[in-house]
Design a protein around this motif. Structure first.
Motif, PDB file in Angstrom:
ATOM      1  N   ALA A   1       0.862  -1.191   0.000  1.00 50.85           N
ATOM      2  CA  ALA A   1       0.000   0.000   0.000  1.00 50.85           C
ATOM      3  C   ALA A   1       0.895   1.236   0.000  1.00 50.85           C
ATOM      4  O   ALA A   1       1.921   1.276   0.694  1.00 50.85           O
ATOM      5  N   TYR A   2       0.499   2.244  -0.761  1.00 45.43           N
ATOM      6  CA  TYR A   2       1.218   3.513  -0.798  1.00 45.43           C
ATOM      7  C   TYR A   2       0.326   4.609  -0.252  1.00 45.43           C
ATOM      8  O   TYR A   2      -0.833   4.719  -0.623  1.00 45.43           O
ATOM      9  N   GLY A   3       0.897   5.431   0.629  1.00 46.02           N
ATOM     10  CA  GLY A   3       0.128   6.487   1.289  1.00 46.02           C
ATOM     11  C   GLY A   3      -0.358   5.997   2.645  1.00 46.02           C
ATOM     12  O   GLY A   3       0.211   5.078   3.240  1.00 46.02           O
ATOM     13  N   ASP A   4      -1.431   6.585   3.127  1.00 45.19           N
ATOM     14  CA  ASP A   4      -2.024   6.228   4.418  1.00 45.19           C
ATOM     15  C   ASP A   4      -2.538   4.797   4.355  1.00 45.19           C
ATOM     16  O   ASP A   4      -3.339   4.459   3.489  1.00 45.19           O
ATOM     17  N   ILE A   5      -2.107   3.950   5.273  1.00 47.34           N
ATOM     18  CA  ILE A   5      -2.487   2.539   5.260  1.00 47.34           C
ATOM     19  C   ILE A   5      -4.001   2.353   5.389  1.00 47.34           C
ATOM     20  O   ILE A   5      -4.564   1.397   4.879  1.00 47.34           O
ATOM     21  N   ASP A   6      -4.689   3.278   6.059  1.00 48.08           N
ATOM     22  CA  ASP A   6      -6.146   3.199   6.211  1.00 48.08           C
ATOM     23  C   ASP A   6      -6.892   3.775   5.011  1.00 48.08           C
ATOM     24  O   ASP A   6      -8.087   3.529   4.857  1.00 48.08           O
ATOM     25  N   ASP A   7      -6.218   4.542   4.196  1.00 44.98           N
ATOM     26  CA  ASP A   7      -6.815   5.132   2.991  1.00 44.98           C
ATOM     27  C   ASP A   7      -5.711   5.317   1.944  1.00 44.98           C
ATOM     28  O   ASP A   7      -5.336   6.439   1.599  1.00 44.98           O
ATOM     29  N   PRO A   8      -5.182   4.201   1.439  1.00 44.02           N
ATOM     30  CA  PRO A   8      -4.023   4.296   0.535  1.00 44.02           C
ATOM     31  C   PRO A   8      -4.353   4.981  -0.791  1.00 44.02           C
ATOM     32  O   PRO A   8      -5.478   4.896  -1.283  1.00 44.02           O
ATOM     33  N   GLN A   9      -3.350   5.639  -1.341  1.00 45.20           N
ATOM     34  CA  GLN A   9      -3.481   6.251  -2.660  1.00 45.20           C
ATOM     35  C   GLN A   9      -3.413   5.188  -3.741  1.00 45.20           C
ATOM     36  O   GLN A   9      -3.996   5.336  -4.806  1.00 45.20           O
ATOM     37  N   ASP A  10      -2.691   4.111  -3.466  1.00 49.96           N
ATOM     38  CA  ASP A  10      -2.551   3.024  -4.424  1.00 49.96           C
ATOM     39  C   ASP A  10      -2.186   1.749  -3.683  1.00 49.96           C
ATOM     40  O   ASP A  10      -1.586   1.787  -2.612  1.00 49.96           O
ATOM     41  N   VAL A  11      -2.587   0.623  -4.236  1.00 46.77           N
ATOM     42  CA  VAL A  11      -2.186  -0.689  -3.747  1.00 46.77           C
ATOM     43  C   VAL A  11      -1.633  -1.438  -4.949  1.00 46.77           C
ATOM     44  O   VAL A  11      -2.256  -1.458  -6.013  1.00 46.77           O
TER      45      VAL A  11
END
Length: 64
Positions: free
Chosen positions: A29-39
């Motif tokens: 996951a990229y970005g916030d793990i609870d609201d990722p920008q991309d997986v």
């Protein structure tokens, strides 16, 4: 590298993944793990992204 018989027909996903058989594959996951920008599904052996969720904008509904 996997050597297919010339008569074998493979779809685009098979073509993309087949050379990574036996490699270390991870889901990141990229970005916030609870609201990722991309997986992404990545090959750690080669250091490349195999599949990125930002490339898909429709719901698949299938199971893993």
């Amino acid at each position: 590298m996997y050597n297919a018989k010339p008569s074998e027909r493979r779809n685009w996903m098979m073509e993309k993944l087949i050379d990574h058989i036996g490699h270390e594959i991870v889901c990141v996951a990229y970005g916030d793990i609870d609201d990722p920008q991309d997986v992404c599904i990545e090959c750690e052996t080669c250091g490349c992204v195999l599949v990125s969720a930002e490339d898909y904008d429709e719901v698949d509904g299938g199971e893993c």
